[in-house]
Motif scaffolding. Structure first.
Motif, mmCIF file in Angstrom:
data_model
loop_
_atom_site.group_PDB
_atom_site.id
_atom_site.type_symbol
_atom_site.label_atom_id
_atom_site.label_comp_id
_atom_site.label_asym_id
_atom_site.label_seq_id
_atom_site.Cartn_x
_atom_site.Cartn_y
_atom_site.Cartn_z
ATOM 1 N N TRP A 192 0.802 -1.220 0.000
ATOM 2 C CA TRP A 192 0.000 0.000 0.000
ATOM 3 C C TRP A 192 0.839 1.277 0.000
ATOM 4 O O TRP A 192 0.289 2.376 -0.002
ATOM 5 N N THR A 193 2.153 1.155 -0.037
ATOM 6 C CA THR A 193 3.003 2.332 -0.086
ATOM 7 C C THR A 193 2.717 3.092 -1.372
ATOM 8 O O THR A 193 2.691 2.521 -2.445
ATOM 9 N N GLY A 194 2.507 4.369 -1.234
ATOM 10 C CA GLY A 194 2.239 5.205 -2.393
ATOM 11 C C GLY A 194 0.768 5.377 -2.712
ATOM 12 O O GLY A 194 0.424 6.162 -3.596
ATOM 13 N N TYR A 195 -0.121 4.678 -1.988
ATOM 14 C CA TYR A 195 -1.544 4.806 -2.290
ATOM 15 C C TYR A 195 -2.026 6.225 -2.011
ATOM 16 O O TYR A 195 -2.785 6.792 -2.796
ATOM 17 N N THR A 196 -1.581 6.810 -0.910
ATOM 18 C CA THR A 196 -1.968 8.182 -0.584
ATOM 19 C C THR A 196 -1.474 9.137 -1.672
ATOM 20 O O THR A 196 -2.193 10.043 -2.091
ATOM 21 N N ALA A 197 -0.250 8.916 -2.153
ATOM 22 C CA ALA A 197 0.284 9.748 -3.223
ATOM 23 C C ALA A 197 -0.499 9.534 -4.519
ATOM 24 O O ALA A 197 -0.694 10.478 -5.298
ATOM 25 N N LEU A 198 -0.960 8.334 -4.762
ATOM 26 C CA LEU A 198 -1.778 8.036 -5.935
ATOM 27 C C LEU A 198 -3.080 8.831 -5.883
ATOM 28 O O LEU A 198 -3.475 9.467 -6.868
ATOM 29 N N VAL A 199 -3.714 8.814 -4.739
ATOM 30 C CA VAL A 199 -4.957 9.569 -4.566
ATOM 31 C C VAL A 199 -4.676 11.062 -4.681
ATOM 32 O O VAL A 199 -5.444 11.810 -5.306
ATOM 33 N N ALA A 200 -3.559 11.503 -4.096
ATOM 34 C CA ALA A 200 -3.192 12.919 -4.153
ATOM 35 C C ALA A 200 -2.880 13.365 -5.578
ATOM 36 O O ALA A 200 -2.952 14.554 -5.881
ATOM 37 N N ARG A 201 -2.540 12.463 -6.450
ATOM 38 C CA ARG A 201 -2.332 12.794 -7.862
ATOM 39 C C ARG A 201 -3.644 12.742 -8.633
ATOM 40 O O ARG A 201 -3.943 13.614 -9.434
ATOM 41 N N ASN A 202 -4.445 11.717 -8.401
ATOM 42 C CA ASN A 202 -5.656 11.516 -9.196
ATOM 43 C C ASN A 202 -6.756 12.528 -8.906
ATOM 44 O O ASN A 202 -7.500 12.899 -9.819
ATOM 45 N N VAL B 296 5.379 12.294 -10.526
ATOM 46 C CA VAL B 296 6.799 11.972 -10.330
ATOM 47 C C VAL B 296 7.049 11.570 -8.880
ATOM 48 O O VAL B 296 7.704 10.555 -8.609
ATOM 49 N N VAL B 297 6.516 12.332 -7.939
ATOM 50 C CA VAL B 297 6.697 12.012 -6.517
ATOM 51 C C VAL B 297 6.036 10.682 -6.184
ATOM 52 O O VAL B 297 6.614 9.842 -5.493
ATOM 53 N N LYS B 298 4.827 10.452 -6.702
ATOM 54 C CA LYS B 298 4.127 9.184 -6.460
ATOM 55 C C LYS B 298 4.946 8.000 -6.974
ATOM 56 O O LYS B 298 5.087 6.989 -6.299
ATOM 57 N N THR B 299 5.501 8.156 -8.153
ATOM 58 C CA THR B 299 6.311 7.079 -8.730
ATOM 59 C C THR B 299 7.547 6.805 -7.889
ATOM 60 O O THR B 299 7.887 5.642 -7.632
ATOM 61 N N ARG B 300 8.217 7.841 -7.424
ATOM 62 C CA ARG B 300 9.408 7.660 -6.582
ATOM 63 C C ARG B 300 9.049 6.990 -5.257
ATOM 64 O O ARG B 300 9.785 6.137 -4.776
ATOM 65 N N ILE B 301 7.925 7.361 -4.689
ATOM 66 C CA ILE B 301 7.480 6.724 -3.438
ATOM 67 C C ILE B 301 7.264 5.236 -3.672
ATOM 68 O O ILE B 301 7.705 4.395 -2.882
ATOM 69 N N MET B 302 6.592 4.894 -4.750
ATOM 70 C CA MET B 302 6.310 3.483 -5.040
ATOM 71 C C MET B 302 7.588 2.710 -5.358
ATOM 72 O O MET B 302 7.722 1.557 -4.976
ATOM 73 N N LEU B 303 8.515 3.336 -6.052
ATOM 74 C CA LEU B 303 9.783 2.663 -6.356
ATOM 75 C C LEU B 303 10.622 2.452 -5.099
ATOM 76 O O LEU B 303 11.328 1.454 -4.988
ATOM 77 N N ASN B 304 10.537 3.371 -4.165
ATOM 78 C CA ASN B 304 11.285 3.241 -2.912
ATOM 79 C C ASN B 304 10.698 2.188 -1.977
ATOM 80 O O ASN B 304 11.348 1.790 -1.014
ATOM 81 N N ALA B 305 9.484 1.749 -2.234
ATOM 82 C CA ALA B 305 8.828 0.761 -1.359
ATOM 83 C C ALA B 305 9.606 -0.545 -1.315
ATOM 84 O O ALA B 305 9.611 -1.234 -0.310
ATOM 85 N N GLY B 306 10.285 -0.894 -2.375
ATOM 86 C CA GLY B 306 11.026 -2.144 -2.423
ATOM 87 C C GLY B 306 12.417 -2.072 -1.843
ATOM 88 O O GLY B 306 13.074 -3.095 -1.667
ATOM 89 N N SER B 307 12.882 -0.863 -1.536
ATOM 90 C CA SER B 307 14.243 -0.736 -1.005
ATOM 91 C C SER B 307 14.267 -1.035 0.491
ATOM 92 O O SER B 307 13.259 -0.970 1.179
ATOM 93 N N SER B 308 15.444 -1.327 0.969
ATOM 94 C CA SER B 308 15.594 -1.665 2.387
ATOM 95 C C SER B 308 15.849 -0.427 3.243
ATOM 96 O O SER B 308 15.877 -0.519 4.460
ATOM 97 N N SER B 309 16.013 0.735 2.608
ATOM 98 C CA SER B 309 16.259 1.957 3.380
ATOM 99 C C SER B 309 14.975 2.431 4.053
ATOM 100 O O SER B 309 13.872 2.019 3.699
ATOM 101 N N ALA B 310 15.158 3.306 5.020
ATOM 102 C CA ALA B 310 14.003 3.834 5.761
ATOM 103 C C ALA B 310 13.121 4.638 4.808
ATOM 104 O O ALA B 310 13.622 5.354 3.937
#
Length: 184
Positions: free
Chosen positions: A14-24, A110-124
């Protein structure tokens, strides 16, 4: 347990869902009012400056209506003409409004996409503001509009086809065009 843990699959899903809504939401809030404005202006222009808020009833006693006793073939040809005309007007209006809305909301995408791409990383996980600041700091304002032309083009194509075919289908199923003055 994996589902609820801090970095678990459920949280990442669900990471990025809020950003998805904030874009749509802003995209839709821009696209549909613009669509109605552009469509009304095009119909107004095609009618030679007549009011664009006319309804079918407004044309009931007008010379613009075809005789109701006309042949079936004539009405079918008129319906085909109305379908094409409505599809073109609606498609063009939707393409322009969708493209404009897409260009204006590209930073959110762009921000939504970066949030979703960062979901798979191990960083905070980073906040939306941190991601936005990092993009602007490293890539400048151009970075936040990365992909705007492609997004605008894709949205123009998609919106034009979707809303154009939707309006054509409505007319075809009804057999009349509420926006077209030649049909009752």
């Amino acid at each position: 347990m994996v589902w609820r843990s801090e970095g678990g699959a459920g949280r990442r899903l669900w990471t990025g869902y809020t950003a998805l809504v904030a874009r749509n939401l802003p995209f839709t809030a821009l696209q549909f009012p613009l669509f109605e404005i552009f469509r009304g202006q095009i119909w107004n222009w095609k009618r030679g400056g007549a009011e664009s808020s006319h309804t079918r009833k407004d044309y009931a006693d007008s010379d613009q209506l075809q005789d109701t006793r006309q042949s079936k073939e004539t009405r079918q040809n008129g319906l085909k003409s109305a379908l094409v005309e409505t599809g073109l007007v609606t498609g063009a209006s939707a393409a322009v409004s969708g493209s404009l809305a897409a260009l204006l909301t590209t930073p959110l995408d762009v921000v939504k996409t970066r949030i979703m791409l960062n979901a798979g990383s191990s960083s905070a996980p980073e906040t939306t503001w941190e991601i936005t600041s990092r993009i602007v700091r490293k890539e400048g304002v151009r970075g936040i509009f990365r992909g705007a032309m492609l997004r605008g083009t894709w949205t123009a194509l998609g919106s034009g086809l979707y809303l154009g075919s939707y309006e054509m289908a409505k007319i075809w199923l009804k057999g009349t065009s509420p926006d077209h003055p030649n049909f009752s």
